[in-house]
Design a protein around this motif. Structure first.
Motif, PDB file in Angstrom:
ATOM      1  N   ASN A  80      -1.514  55.899 -30.568  1.00 39.08           N
ATOM      2  CA  ASN A  80      -2.538  56.788 -31.137  1.00 39.08           C
ATOM      3  C   ASN A  80      -3.603  56.019 -31.914  1.00 39.08           C
ATOM      4  O   ASN A  80      -4.033  56.438 -33.006  1.00 39.08           O
ATOM      5  N   ALA A  81      -4.050  54.896 -31.372  1.00 43.67           N
ATOM      6  CA  ALA A  81      -5.099  54.101 -32.019  1.00 43.67           C
ATOM      7  C   ALA A  81      -6.401  54.882 -32.043  1.00 43.67           C
ATOM      8  O   ALA A  81      -6.639  55.774 -31.227  1.00 43.67           O
ATOM      9  N   MET A 120      -7.494  67.449 -23.778  1.00 42.35           N
ATOM     10  CA  MET A 120      -7.102  68.370 -22.715  1.00 42.35           C
ATOM     11  C   MET A 120      -5.581  68.453 -22.582  1.00 42.35           C
ATOM     12  O   MET A 120      -5.055  68.978 -21.599  1.00 42.35           O
ATOM     13  N   ASP A 121      -4.894  67.907 -23.607  1.00 38.62           N
ATOM     14  CA  ASP A 121      -3.418  67.936 -23.691  1.00 38.62           C
ATOM     15  C   ASP A 121      -2.739  67.131 -22.595  1.00 38.62           C
ATOM     16  O   ASP A 121      -1.607  67.445 -22.177  1.00 38.62           O
ATOM     17  N   VAL A 122      -3.412  66.090 -22.113  1.00 36.00           N
ATOM     18  CA  VAL A 122      -2.766  65.166 -21.181  1.00 36.00           C
ATOM     19  C   VAL A 122      -1.975  64.167 -22.023  1.00 36.00           C
ATOM     20  O   VAL A 122      -2.542  63.494 -22.883  1.00 36.00           O
ATOM     21  N   PRO A 123      -0.673  64.056 -21.828  1.00 35.38           N
ATOM     22  CA  PRO A 123       0.127  63.119 -22.625  1.00 35.38           C
ATOM     23  C   PRO A 123      -0.378  61.677 -22.478  1.00 35.38           C
ATOM     24  O   PRO A 123      -0.785  61.264 -21.387  1.00 35.38           O
ATOM     25  N   ALA A 124      -0.327  60.947 -23.567  1.00 36.97           N
ATOM     26  CA  ALA A 124      -0.825  59.572 -23.565  1.00 36.97           C
ATOM     27  C   ALA A 124      -0.109  58.711 -22.519  1.00 36.97           C
ATOM     28  O   ALA A 124      -0.729  57.862 -21.877  1.00 36.97           O
ATOM     29  N   PHE A 125       1.194  58.944 -22.339  1.00 40.20           N
ATOM     30  CA  PHE A 125       1.927  58.097 -21.393  1.00 40.20           C
ATOM     31  C   PHE A 125       1.471  58.329 -19.952  1.00 40.20           C
ATOM     32  O   PHE A 125       1.535  57.422 -19.121  1.00 40.20           O
ATOM     33  N   THR A 136      -5.717  47.840 -19.370  1.00 40.35           N
ATOM     34  CA  THR A 136      -4.847  46.669 -19.525  1.00 40.35           C
ATOM     35  C   THR A 136      -3.600  47.040 -20.324  1.00 40.35           C
ATOM     36  O   THR A 136      -3.524  48.110 -20.937  1.00 40.35           O
ATOM     37  N   ASN A 137      -2.620  46.146 -20.343  1.00 37.65           N
ATOM     38  CA  ASN A 137      -1.381  46.402 -21.079  1.00 37.65           C
ATOM     39  C   ASN A 137      -1.639  46.572 -22.572  1.00 37.65           C
ATOM     40  O   ASN A 137      -1.018  47.409 -23.229  1.00 37.65           O
ATOM     41  N   ARG A 138      -2.560  45.770 -23.122  1.00 40.02           N
ATOM     42  CA  ARG A 138      -2.867  45.869 -24.543  1.00 40.02           C
ATOM     43  C   ARG A 138      -3.502  47.223 -24.876  1.00 40.02           C
ATOM     44  O   ARG A 138      -3.155  47.852 -25.881  1.00 40.02           O
ATOM     45  N   LEU A 139      -4.406  47.681 -24.032  1.00 42.98           N
ATOM     46  CA  LEU A 139      -5.037  48.990 -24.263  1.00 42.98           C
ATOM     47  C   LEU A 139      -4.021  50.119 -24.101  1.00 42.98           C
ATOM     48  O   LEU A 139      -4.053  51.102 -24.851  1.00 42.98           O
ATOM     49  N   LYS A 140      -3.131  49.981 -23.130  1.00 40.94           N
ATOM     50  CA  LYS A 140      -2.071  50.983 -22.971  1.00 40.94           C
ATOM     51  C   LYS A 140      -1.247  51.099 -24.243  1.00 40.94           C
ATOM     52  O   LYS A 140      -0.923  52.203 -24.703  1.00 40.94           O
ATOM     53  N   SER A 141      -0.913  49.958 -24.822  1.00 37.51           N
ATOM     54  CA  SER A 141      -0.128  49.937 -26.057  1.00 37.51           C
ATOM     55  C   SER A 141      -0.854  50.639 -27.197  1.00 37.51           C
ATOM     56  O   SER A 141      -0.259  51.411 -27.944  1.00 37.51           O
ATOM     57  N   LEU A 142      -2.171  50.371 -27.310  1.00 39.09           N
ATOM     58  CA  LEU A 142      -2.952  51.002 -28.380  1.00 39.09           C
ATOM     59  C   LEU A 142      -3.028  52.519 -28.192  1.00 39.09           C
ATOM     60  O   LEU A 142      -2.911  53.282 -29.162  1.00 39.09           O
ATOM     61  N   ILE A 143      -3.220  52.964 -26.959  1.00 34.85           N
ATOM     62  CA  ILE A 143      -3.317  54.410 -26.687  1.00 34.85           C
ATOM     63  C   ILE A 143      -1.993  55.090 -27.004  1.00 34.85           C
ATOM     64  O   ILE A 143      -1.962  56.175 -27.610  1.00 34.85           O
ATOM     65  N   LEU A 144      -0.888  54.464 -26.623  1.00 31.69           N
ATOM     66  CA  LEU A 144       0.426  55.039 -26.897  1.00 31.69           C
ATOM     67  C   LEU A 144       0.735  55.084 -28.390  1.00 31.69           C
ATOM     68  O   LEU A 144       1.541  55.903 -28.848  1.00 31.69           O
ATOM     69  N   ILE A 179     -10.967  58.768 -22.832  1.00 34.32           N
ATOM     70  CA  ILE A 179      -9.552  58.790 -23.225  1.00 34.32           C
ATOM     71  C   ILE A 179      -9.322  59.893 -24.257  1.00 34.32           C
ATOM     72  O   ILE A 179      -8.366  60.669 -24.162  1.00 34.32           O
ATOM     73  N   THR A 180     -10.222  59.981 -25.237  1.00 35.00           N
ATOM     74  CA  THR A 180     -10.122  61.026 -26.260  1.00 35.00           C
ATOM     75  C   THR A 180     -10.216  62.412 -25.621  1.00 35.00           C
ATOM     76  O   THR A 180      -9.483  63.333 -25.991  1.00 35.00           O
ATOM     77  N   ARG A 181     -11.125  62.549 -24.639  1.00 31.13           N
ATOM     78  CA  ARG A 181     -11.293  63.833 -23.948  1.00 31.13           C
ATOM     79  C   ARG A 181     -10.029  64.225 -23.200  1.00 31.13           C
ATOM     80  O   ARG A 181      -9.607  65.389 -23.226  1.00 31.13           O
ATOM     81  N   LEU A 182      -9.391  63.283 -22.539  1.00 30.11           N
ATOM     82  CA  LEU A 182      -8.155  63.577 -21.817  1.00 30.11           C
ATOM     83  C   LEU A 182      -7.044  63.995 -22.773  1.00 30.11           C
ATOM     84  O   LEU A 182      -6.267  64.916 -22.486  1.00 30.11           O
TER      85      LEU A 182
END
Length: 441
Positions: A372-373, A268-273, A362-370, A262-265
């Motif tokens: 910037n956890a 690579m300037d891939v938007p979190a969403f 999962t939805n919880r992980l999506k929330s954390l990534i969005l 996830i950090t690598r993506l």
């Protein structure tokens, strides 16, 4: 091993170059080697074979024979025998006396003492293993099957070269491969040939890259696309675009763990969403040697290894501890080793198995990534939701008598939480030492 190399030794003594080439391949086949290395040095040329991921030297021959051996192998691989200044790649197809069809991928490399040659052996008649046979336990298996059964999305496998990523992807494609879907693969090179797939090999020299191949594949009415490797921003952008337009995309990427992907993506300037919208699952994997069943026995647990295993157990999901009967504080830990026997060549190991870390988006992980956890926060939440890290899967296989601590900790790092605890304890010990040294007032 001694009996297996006698014919090769005789061929070297007799300077029979065609026989040398043939016998080194025969020895490799007999001991289930994956690669043959022929390495020239100033005074000798050594032949090494990779078995279960480990290189072992089996023979040497004089440098005077090397040019003839190289020429013989180049002829077999349809390479230019008069070109020794640049690397070359070729392929040889052979059939063993037992009827096995083998592909030998041949690679040459100029060195200061002559050309080094590596040949990778691939058994074309070998059946693609089922996911269960790779060492993927039931919980992770459910996640992977759920991810590949989705109508669209991205599934990434990550790990170093030789960690079994391609085999995992082909095991997934084997499940998906039916007459109802159009599956296209873009690879470098095509390692496993499978009936029912449309497999294409990239050629960067003529600008046929992964990104270009992936864009072209989208015009071929695909349902599923497998891309050999995501190496740059352009390829991941096209992969995400493919997922958003209703395709299932499987690929590999080089990172250390599922969370690190996830950090690598993001790097690579891939938007979190877009990461959260398209990623179905990320699979991190490593290969470790299995303890030989013929000579396996319980071994003494050293204090250092015991401490390491206990730290790992503390960070496991409670369900995993319960499965291993480790939910109790005073649970005893047992490890096993191979004593060494003829069956395993006195190594104590026979065959390899995968360690797997499977992160489901999962939805919880999506929330954390969005939000910037941090990687620690994402990993902690993933473990709480049931994810096994590479270390956790390795510890489970250690305590189940499948492999050894040395094998696991050679490829798997401690969890972020475990590392943080260890660092905090080290800092605390250092502060106590400084306090004791300080002069009393």
């Amino acid at each position: 091993m001694i009996n297996k190399t006698t014919r090769l030794q005789n061929a070297i003594i007799e300077s029979d170059v065609p026989q040398i080439a043939e016998e080194m391949v025969n020895v490799a086949i007999e001991i289930d080697s994956s690669d043959i290395h022929i390495e020239p040095s100033e005074h000798t040329v050594r032949i090494r074979l990779r078995v279960d991921g480990i290189l072992s030297q089996i023979m040497e021959y004089p440098p005077s024979l090397h040019p003839a051996v190289v020429s013989r192998l180049k002829i077999m691989g349809n390479l230019k025998i008069d070109e020794s200044r640049i690397p070359q790649d070729g392929r040889v197809q052979i059939t063993t006396p037992e009827g096995k069809d083998l592909d030998l991928r041949l690679s040459t490399l100029p060195t200061i003492h002559g050309e080094k040659i590596v040949m990778r052996l691939q058994d074309r008649s070998r059946q693609i293993p089922k996911l269960e046979e790779l060492g993927i336990e039931p919980y992770n298996l459910k996640i992977i099957k759920r991810a590949i059964s989705a109508p669209n999305g991205v599934i990434l496998t990550t790990g170093p070269t030789g960690s079994g990523k391609t085999t995992t992807l082909y095991s997934c494609l084997n499940i998906l491969n039916t007459a109802k879907v159009n599956i296209i693969t873009i690879e470098d090179p095509v390692e496993i040939q499978m009936s029912g797939l449309n497999q294409s090999q990239v050629h960067p020299a003529i600008n046929y890259t992964f990104a270009y191949g992936l864009r072209t594949a989208l015009r071929q009415d695909p349902d599923i696309i497998m891309v050999g490797e995501i190496r740059d921003r352009e390829t991941i952008e096209v992969a995400i675009e493919s997922a958003l337009t209703g395709h299932l995309v499987l690929s590999t990427i080089h990172t250390n763990s599922a969370v690190a992907t996830i950090t690598r993506l993001l790097d690579m300037d891939v938007p979190a969403f877009l990461i959260t919208a398209t990623t179905n699952a990320i699979i991190a994997q490593r290969l470790v040697r299995k303890i030989c069943e013929k000579c396996k026995k319980e071994d003494e647990l050293s204090p250092a290894i015991e401490e390491k295993l206990k730290r790992a157990v503390e960070t496991m999901n409670p369900a995993q501890r319960k499965k291993l009967n480790l939910e109790k504080e005073n649970s005893s830990l047992k490890i096993y080793r191979g004593a060494g026997c003829e069956e395993c060549g006195n190594t104590g190991y026979k065959g390899r198995i995968g360690l797997y870390e499977v992160l489901e988006m999962t939805n919880r992980l999506k929330s954390l990534i969005l939000k910037n956890a941090t990687p620690l926060e994402i990993e902690t939440e993933a473990i709480a939701e049931g994810m096994k890290t590479l270390e956790h899967d390795g510890v489970e296989k250690i305590l189940s008598g499948i492999t050894t601590p040395e094998e696991v900790y050679a490829v798997a790092r401690a969890t972020e939480e475990e590392s943080k605890k260890a660092n905090d304890e080290t800092q605390e010990i250092g502060e106590m030492a400084d306090f004791k040294k300080a002069p009393k007032k």
